[in-house]
Design a protein around this motif. Structure first.
Motif, PDB file in Angstrom:
ATOM      1  N   ALA A   1       0.720  -1.005   0.083  1.00 23.72           N
ATOM      2  CA  ALA A   1       0.034   0.028  -0.065  1.00 23.72           C
ATOM      3  C   ALA A   1       0.769   1.203   0.038  1.00 23.72           C
ATOM      4  CB  ALA A   1      -0.751  -0.036   1.258  1.00 23.72           C
ATOM      5  N   ILE A   2       0.619   2.195  -0.677  1.00 18.92           N
ATOM      6  CA  ILE A   2       1.087   3.586  -0.685  1.00 18.92           C
ATOM      7  C   ILE A   2       0.021   4.651   0.035  1.00 18.92           C
ATOM      8  CG2 ILE A   2       2.000   5.289  -2.266  1.00 18.92           C
ATOM      9  CD1 ILE A   2       2.465   3.184  -4.355  1.00 18.92           C
ATOM     10  N   ASP A   3       0.710   5.141   0.866  1.00 20.04           N
ATOM     11  CA  ASP A   3      -0.183   6.202   1.586  1.00 20.04           C
ATOM     12  C   ASP A   3      -0.409   7.347   0.880  1.00 20.04           C
ATOM     13  OD1 ASP A   3      -0.101   5.034   4.789  1.00 20.04           O
ATOM     14  OD2 ASP A   3       1.914   4.766   3.760  1.00 20.04           O
ATOM     15  N   LYS A   4       0.734   7.892   0.245  1.00 22.19           N
ATOM     16  CA  LYS A   4       0.321   8.917  -0.873  1.00 22.19           C
ATOM     17  C   LYS A   4       1.139   8.655  -1.921  1.00 22.19           C
ATOM     18  CE  LYS A   4      -1.150  12.965   2.346  1.00 22.19           C
ATOM     19  NZ  LYS A   4      -1.051  12.147   3.461  1.00 22.19           N
ATOM     20  N   LEU A   5       0.031   8.805  -3.146  1.00 18.33           N
ATOM     21  CA  LEU A   5       0.994   8.884  -4.383  1.00 18.33           C
ATOM     22  C   LEU A   5       0.900  10.530  -4.714  1.00 18.33           C
ATOM     23  CD1 LEU A   5       2.122   7.846  -6.962  1.00 18.33           C
ATOM     24  CD2 LEU A   5      -0.185   7.463  -7.848  1.00 18.33           C
ATOM     25  N   ILE A   6       2.180  11.082  -4.895  1.00 21.05           N
ATOM     26  CA  ILE A   6       2.385  12.638  -5.046  1.00 21.05           C
ATOM     27  C   ILE A   6       2.656  12.823  -6.580  1.00 21.05           C
ATOM     28  CG2 ILE A   6       3.232  14.561  -4.399  1.00 21.05           C
ATOM     29  CD1 ILE A   6       4.158  13.187  -1.620  1.00 21.05           C
ATOM     30  N   LEU A   7       1.706  13.301  -7.280  1.00 22.07           N
ATOM     31  CA  LEU A   7       1.876  13.371  -8.576  1.00 22.07           C
ATOM     32  C   LEU A   7       2.022  14.985  -8.897  1.00 22.07           C
ATOM     33  CD1 LEU A   7      -0.808  10.935 -10.147  1.00 22.07           C
ATOM     34  CD2 LEU A   7       1.846  10.690  -9.859  1.00 22.07           C
ATOM     35  N   THR A   8       3.210  15.397  -9.045  1.00 23.30           N
ATOM     36  CA  THR A   8       3.634  16.783  -9.089  1.00 23.30           C
ATOM     37  C   THR A   8       2.787  17.734 -10.373  1.00 23.30           C
ATOM     38  OG1 THR A   8       5.481  16.629 -10.440  1.00 23.30           O
ATOM     39  CG2 THR A   8       5.794  16.372  -8.059  1.00 23.30           C
ATOM     40  N   HIS A   9       2.740  17.113 -11.312  1.00 20.46           N
ATOM     41  CA  HIS A   9       1.992  17.541 -12.366  1.00 20.46           C
ATOM     42  C   HIS A   9       1.568  16.614 -13.508  1.00 20.46           C
ATOM     43  CE1 HIS A   9       5.973  17.654 -13.894  1.00 20.46           C
ATOM     44  NE2 HIS A   9       5.687  18.304 -15.036  1.00 20.46           N
ATOM     45  N   ASP A  10       0.927  16.879 -14.377  1.00 23.44           N
ATOM     46  CA  ASP A  10       0.400  15.799 -15.420  1.00 23.44           C
ATOM     47  C   ASP A  10       1.151  15.520 -16.614  1.00 23.44           C
ATOM     48  OD1 ASP A  10      -0.386  18.093 -16.687  1.00 23.44           O
ATOM     49  OD2 ASP A  10      -2.566  17.670 -16.521  1.00 23.44           O
ATOM     50  N   ASP A  11       2.501  15.934 -16.784  1.00 24.79           N
ATOM     51  CA  ASP A  11       3.236  15.452 -17.904  1.00 24.79           C
ATOM     52  C   ASP A  11       3.262  13.914 -17.804  1.00 24.79           C
ATOM     53  OD1 ASP A  11       3.394  18.167 -18.766  1.00 24.79           O
ATOM     54  OD2 ASP A  11       5.463  18.492 -18.381  1.00 24.79           O
ATOM     55  N   ALA A  12       3.510  13.403 -19.116  1.00 30.97           N
ATOM     56  CA  ALA A  12       3.463  12.029 -19.359  1.00 30.97           C
ATOM     57  C   ALA A  12       4.664  11.592 -18.670  1.00 30.97           C
ATOM     58  CB  ALA A  12       3.404  11.714 -20.616  1.00 30.97           C
ATOM     59  N   ASP A  13       5.680  12.109 -18.546  1.00 27.00           N
ATOM     60  CA  ASP A  13       7.122  11.562 -18.080  1.00 27.00           C
ATOM     61  C   ASP A  13       7.086  11.664 -16.533  1.00 27.00           C
ATOM     62  OD1 ASP A  13       7.177  14.384 -17.879  1.00 27.00           O
ATOM     63  OD2 ASP A  13       9.326  14.431 -18.225  1.00 27.00           O
ATOM     64  N   HIS A  14       6.089  12.171 -15.851  1.00 23.87           N
ATOM     65  CA  HIS A  14       5.872  12.030 -14.293  1.00 23.87           C
ATOM     66  C   HIS A  14       4.662  11.137 -14.062  1.00 23.87           C
ATOM     67  CE1 HIS A  14       8.657  15.533 -13.186  1.00 23.87           C
ATOM     68  NE2 HIS A  14       8.539  15.722 -14.709  1.00 23.87           N
ATOM     69  N   ILE A  15       3.609  11.203 -14.713  1.00 19.87           N
ATOM     70  CA  ILE A  15       2.376  10.343 -14.466  1.00 19.87           C
ATOM     71  C   ILE A  15       1.845   9.174 -15.297  1.00 19.87           C
ATOM     72  CG2 ILE A  15       1.475  12.365 -13.410  1.00 19.87           C
ATOM     73  CD1 ILE A  15      -0.781  12.254 -15.660  1.00 19.87           C
ATOM     74  N   GLY A  16       2.831   9.059 -16.348  1.00 17.93           N
ATOM     75  CA  GLY A  16       2.645   8.033 -17.476  1.00 17.93           C
ATOM     76  C   GLY A  16       2.448   6.538 -16.886  1.00 17.93           C
ATOM     77  N   ALA A  17       3.136   6.277 -16.002  1.00 18.70           N
ATOM     78  CA  ALA A  17       3.034   4.881 -15.342  1.00 18.70           C
ATOM     79  C   ALA A  17       2.305   4.710 -14.084  1.00 18.70           C
ATOM     80  CB  ALA A  17       4.582   4.326 -14.847  1.00 18.70           C
ATOM     81  N   ALA A  18       1.476   5.876 -13.744  1.00 18.43           N
ATOM     82  CA  ALA A  18       0.739   5.761 -12.681  1.00 18.43           C
ATOM     83  C   ALA A  18      -0.499   4.736 -12.665  1.00 18.43           C
ATOM     84  CB  ALA A  18       0.061   7.405 -12.215  1.00 18.43           C
ATOM     85  N   PRO A  19      -1.228   4.363 -13.848  1.00 20.35           N
ATOM     86  CA  PRO A  19      -2.325   3.474 -13.874  1.00 20.35           C
ATOM     87  C   PRO A  19      -1.640   2.079 -13.763  1.00 20.35           C
ATOM     88  CG  PRO A  19      -2.339   5.068 -15.782  1.00 20.35           C
ATOM     89  CD  PRO A  19      -1.251   5.519 -14.967  1.00 20.35           C
ATOM     90  N   GLU A  20      -0.488   1.699 -14.057  1.00 21.11           N
ATOM     91  CA  GLU A  20       0.268   0.385 -13.831  1.00 21.11           C
ATOM     92  C   GLU A  20       0.379   0.481 -12.214  1.00 21.11           C
ATOM     93  OE1 GLU A  20       2.755  -0.536 -17.758  1.00 21.11           O
ATOM     94  OE2 GLU A  20       3.063   1.249 -16.693  1.00 21.11           O
ATOM     95  N   VAL A  21       0.856   1.502 -11.636  1.00 19.65           N
ATOM     96  CA  VAL A  21       1.072   1.371 -10.190  1.00 19.65           C
ATOM     97  C   VAL A  21      -0.325   1.145  -9.430  1.00 19.65           C
ATOM     98  CG1 VAL A  21       1.765   2.810  -8.242  1.00 19.65           C
ATOM     99  CG2 VAL A  21       3.052   2.870 -10.071  1.00 19.65           C
ATOM    100  N   LEU A  22      -1.344   2.094  -9.840  1.00 16.89           N
ATOM    101  CA  LEU A  22      -2.608   1.905  -9.180  1.00 16.89           C
ATOM    102  C   LEU A  22      -3.093   0.642  -9.374  1.00 16.89           C
ATOM    103  CD1 LEU A  22      -4.100   5.309 -10.465  1.00 16.89           C
ATOM    104  CD2 LEU A  22      -3.577   4.858  -8.150  1.00 16.89           C
ATOM    105  N   LYS A  23      -2.993  -0.236 -10.467  1.00 11.24           N
ATOM    106  CA  LYS A  23      -3.500  -1.537 -10.734  1.00 11.24           C
ATOM    107  C   LYS A  23      -2.626  -2.519  -9.647  1.00 11.24           C
ATOM    108  CE  LYS A  23      -4.321  -4.888 -14.403  1.00 11.24           C
ATOM    109  NZ  LYS A  23      -4.041  -4.927 -16.046  1.00 11.24           N
ATOM    110  N   ALA A  24      -1.443  -2.176  -9.525  1.00 11.01           N
ATOM    111  CA  ALA A  24      -0.659  -3.353  -8.799  1.00 11.01           C
ATOM    112  C   ALA A  24      -0.571  -3.109  -7.542  1.00 11.01           C
ATOM    113  CB  ALA A  24       0.710  -3.278  -9.297  1.00 11.01           C
TER     114      ALA A  24
END
Length: 749
Positions: free
Chosen positions: A552-575
């Motif tokens: 479990a991750i307590d906080k996923l902090i996404l600084t902004h929505d550029d792909a090189d910062h959040i592109g892998a977020a769906p895979e993290v959320l799924k796993a």
């Protein structure tokens, strides 16, 4: 006494591991020899002799595993000992250059070139090629696959990158015996691919030739996750069935001795045709030993046959012992042989299958956790169903349809494969149920070994539940260990051109992930698309989290929505379960839309917000509420970790830097996560003079197209006397801290 060779083999393999500087092996070998001295004195001298031989043998083999080539541009004659692997626009193959092997890697330019290379590069083909020799890269992230080490264990020290492959400069040399067999194997695989649908062809080729190139990645990952991957590997069961059938037929026409000799000669041929994986080699060498003893009208204990096989394969290739297939094949086979009397006593077929699957799972557990970090709860039950299904239906049917592709049988086989793959996807993708303890530390592996040994002793005395409780206790101990660990860490992962920072507080009070990195989605022509393109989330971030035992991750902090910062977020959320996402005001709508399928709450943060956990305060110092800037609207965080002040600067540029030092004139940071990958529009001189960092970490891609980090930024940092770490050169940067102090480690110093 029969069955005693296992003691000698164990000493030999422990000594070999010790020679490879695997530190725990020294202690295990010493303790093991001491136990032999106490309980098996007459085996001590043979064990010492075997251990001494293997120790010296490894040192000699490893000493001579060197290259005579040099880097740079070369024109060479290279020979293909096997067909190259072509995936999309990438061609790869181990090739011979003189007496040395190198790894060829080439990017194909056109569909016509791809077809020509596929048709003409056969085993025995020799080409004159000009290209560059460069060193393979070592692992750049914790727990990651070490490509340089893998190639070295295959006696390959260089990557060869051709400028072009001109088929007019190629010719077909006289193939060796091995190359002829490899050509036959390739012809058999292509025949299967030509007559069967892709999904069925992938399974059939894996079962008959040990070739998995046609297998869907999701299905292959599912078989691995569910502990069913052994069904897609040619193993002892395959070889035993084959040898028994051929032997039974042969003795009707020739003597038993002649049949045994013929099969001994045929098994090495079959090993090459079946891909020569460690499980294939184990099965074939064991078969040859048993046949050789039978030829002399003798008998050999199964444990002795297995032990001499292990020693023979070790002498053939000492590096094989690091292959997971070698480890699983021998450990599971050993346990099943030792436990066979108890299994044979079970009268019910279902009960016997269940106990066999359970025994194999217990034996493999420490190895699976070390390499894959998780274990599926569904594994034992699914093995009870899948093992007989594959053994008595799918495998024989695969052999038949490969030999005689009769359409109704092909349809039936395809339907069975479709059904089994659907079940695999259901339990691995739709309804996964896995325990993720992470990679065990050496002490934890020792605990597992003791627990599994205790489980066998309890099982032999009819107290299976007590044995399972011992293994469960070992797993609980591993699961609990992060929560009693006083150390925390900050890790800047190497995700290429992107950002991903992992923060774990002492005693695992909280786990935070700042950004996830991301793989850019490029529009490619269909022929260029690869079956399994690199994915930062799947191949870097998620394996790291699982290896850490993060559930479990307590906080996923996404600084902004550029792909090189959040592109892998769906895979993290799924796993991994994410409790909360925090992002910048401008990115809020996009992040909410991304998180909606995962039912994760999302909130925007702005200047002045802070939270405290485990005595550590995290403060958001930028942007202001309602900011709609892109890079300059990135979240900027400040925290004190391990006695150092950290400033995580997102992708801000000079305008935001000016605003921050204007609002916080006393802001100081010991460690600066450099903004925007070292872009020249960030990390300005006024900002550095105000913040006065002692160390700077730049998350940047190797050979990126933006020219990051800017030489101007590097010069400004050097003028300020700042220590610089870069993920493109140093790999992941880790800071382990305890209380008010800590140490930095770089994956590539």
């Amino acid at each position: 006494m029969k069955g005693q060779a296992v003691y000698i083999a164990a000493a030999a393999l422990l000594a070999a591991a010790a020679a490879f500087l695997v530190k725990p092996a020294f202690f295990l070998l010493s303790g093991y020899l001491l136990l032999l001295h106490v309980h098996r004195k007459r085996l001590l001298i043979p064990a010492l002799a075997a251990a001494s031989f293997c120790f010296i043998y490894v040192l000699v083999v490893d000493h001579y595993n060197k290259t005579a080539l040099s880097g740079g541009r070369h024109t060479v004659l290279l020979r293909f000992p096997a067909p190259p692997s072509i995936d999309g626009d990438r061609l790869q193959a181990p090739v011979n250059v003189g007496r040395e092997r190198v790894q060829l890697r080439y990017t194909i330019r056109t569909p016509a070139e791809k077809a020509a290379l596929h048709a003409h590069l056969m085993p025995g083909t020799v080409c004159r090629v000009t290209g560059t020799l460069e060193r393979p890269q070592p692992a750049s992230n914790p727990y990651a696959f070490d490509y340089r080490r893998y190639l070295r264990f295959h006696r390959i020290h260089w990557l060869f990158l051709p400028e072009a492959i001109d088929l007019s400069a190629c010719f077909r040399a006289r193939p060796t015996v091995i190359e002829r067999l490899v050509s036959l194997r390739e012809a058999g695989v292509r025949r299967i691919e030509a007559h069967l649908p892709p999904e069925a062809a992938g399974i059939a080729a894996a079962l008959i030739y040990g070739e998995r190139r046609q297998l869907d990645d999701e299905v292959l990952d599912g078989y691995q996750q569910l502990g069913l991957i052994h069904l897609l590997a040619i193993s002892g069961g395959h070889v035993t069935l084959l040898v028994s059938a051929v032997f039974a037929i042969a003795i009707r026409f020739v003597t038993r001795e002649a049949a045994a000799v013929a099969l001994m000669a045929a098994l090495p041929v079959y090993a090459v045709l079946a891909g020569a994986s460690p499980s294939v080699l184990r099965a074939c060498v064991t078969g040859m030993i048993v046949l050789a003893v039978a030829w002399k009208k003798g008998a050999i204990h199964p444990l002795d046959a297995l032990s001499w096989t292990a020693i023979a394969l070790f002498v053939l290739d000492p590096y094989m012992m690091f292959d997971i297939g070698f480890q699983l094949s021998f450990v599971v086979t050993f346990v099943l042989l030792v436990h066979f009397p108890a299994l044979a006593a079970v009268r019910s077929m279902i009960g016997r299958l269940f106990q066999t699957a359970l025994a194999a799972q217990l034996a493999a557990l420490p190895i699976l956790l070390y390499h894959f970090y998780e274990v599926s709860v569904w594994s034992v039950v699914l093995n009870v169903v899948f093992v007989p299904l594959y053994s008595f239906l799918i495998l024989p049917l695969a052999v038949f349809v490969a030999a005689v592709p009769f359409p109704p049988l092909v349809w039936l086989f395809s339907r069975f494969i479709g059904l089994t793959n659907t079940v695999v996807r259901f339990f691995s993708v739709d309804h996964p149920f896995s325990l993720v303890p992470g990679r065990p530390e050496p002490w934890c592996l020792a605990v597992y070994a003791v627990a599994v040994a205790a489980a066998w002793l309890f099982w032999e005395r009819g107290r299976l539940l007590h044995g399972l409780a011992a293994v469960a206790a070992a797993m609980v101990l591993q699961l609990a260990s992060p929560y009693v660990n006083p150390k925390g860490e900050v890790t800047v992962l190497d995700v290429g051109q992107g950002d991903c920072l992992y923060i774990e507080l002492p005693y695992r009070k909280a786990v935070y992930l700042i950004d996830t990195g991301g793989t850019p989605e490029l529009k490619e022509e269909r022929w260029r698309r690869r079956m399994r393109p690199f994915s930062v989330g799947r191949d870097v971030v998620v394996p790291f989290l699982k290896a850490q035992g993060v559930r479990a991750i307590d906080k996923l902090i996404l600084t902004h929505d550029d792909a090189d910062h959040i592109g892998a977020a769906p895979e993290v959320l799924k796993a991994v379960r994410v409790k909360r996402i925090v992002t910048s005001p401008k990115a809020l709508p996009a992040i909410q839309a991304m998180a909606r399928p995962f039912s994760v709450p999302v909130a925007a943060a702005s200047r002045g917000e802070r939270w405290e956990e485990g005595g550590i305060t995290f403060a958001v110092i930028h942007p202001e509420a309602g900011s709609q800037d892109d890079n300059n609207g990135s979240l900027v965080l400040f925290a004190r970790l391990g006695g150092l002040d950290w400033l995580f600067a997102g992708d801000i540029e000079k305008e935001a830097e000016r605003a921050i030092i204007g609002i916080y004139p006393q802001l100081r940071a010991d460690v600066l996560k450099v903004a925007h990958h070292g872009s020249r529009t960030s990390t300005t001189e006024p900002f550095l003079q105000a913040v006065k960092p002692r160390a700077a970490i730049i998350s940047v891609g190797r050979f990126n197209r933006y020219g990051h980090p800017s030489p101007d930024v590097l010069e400004r940092l050097k003028q300020q006397g700042v220590l610089i770490w870069r993920t493109d050169e140093n790999g992941a940067i880790r800071y382990f801290y305890d209380g008010k102090s800590g140490t930095f480690q770089a994956m590539k110093p």
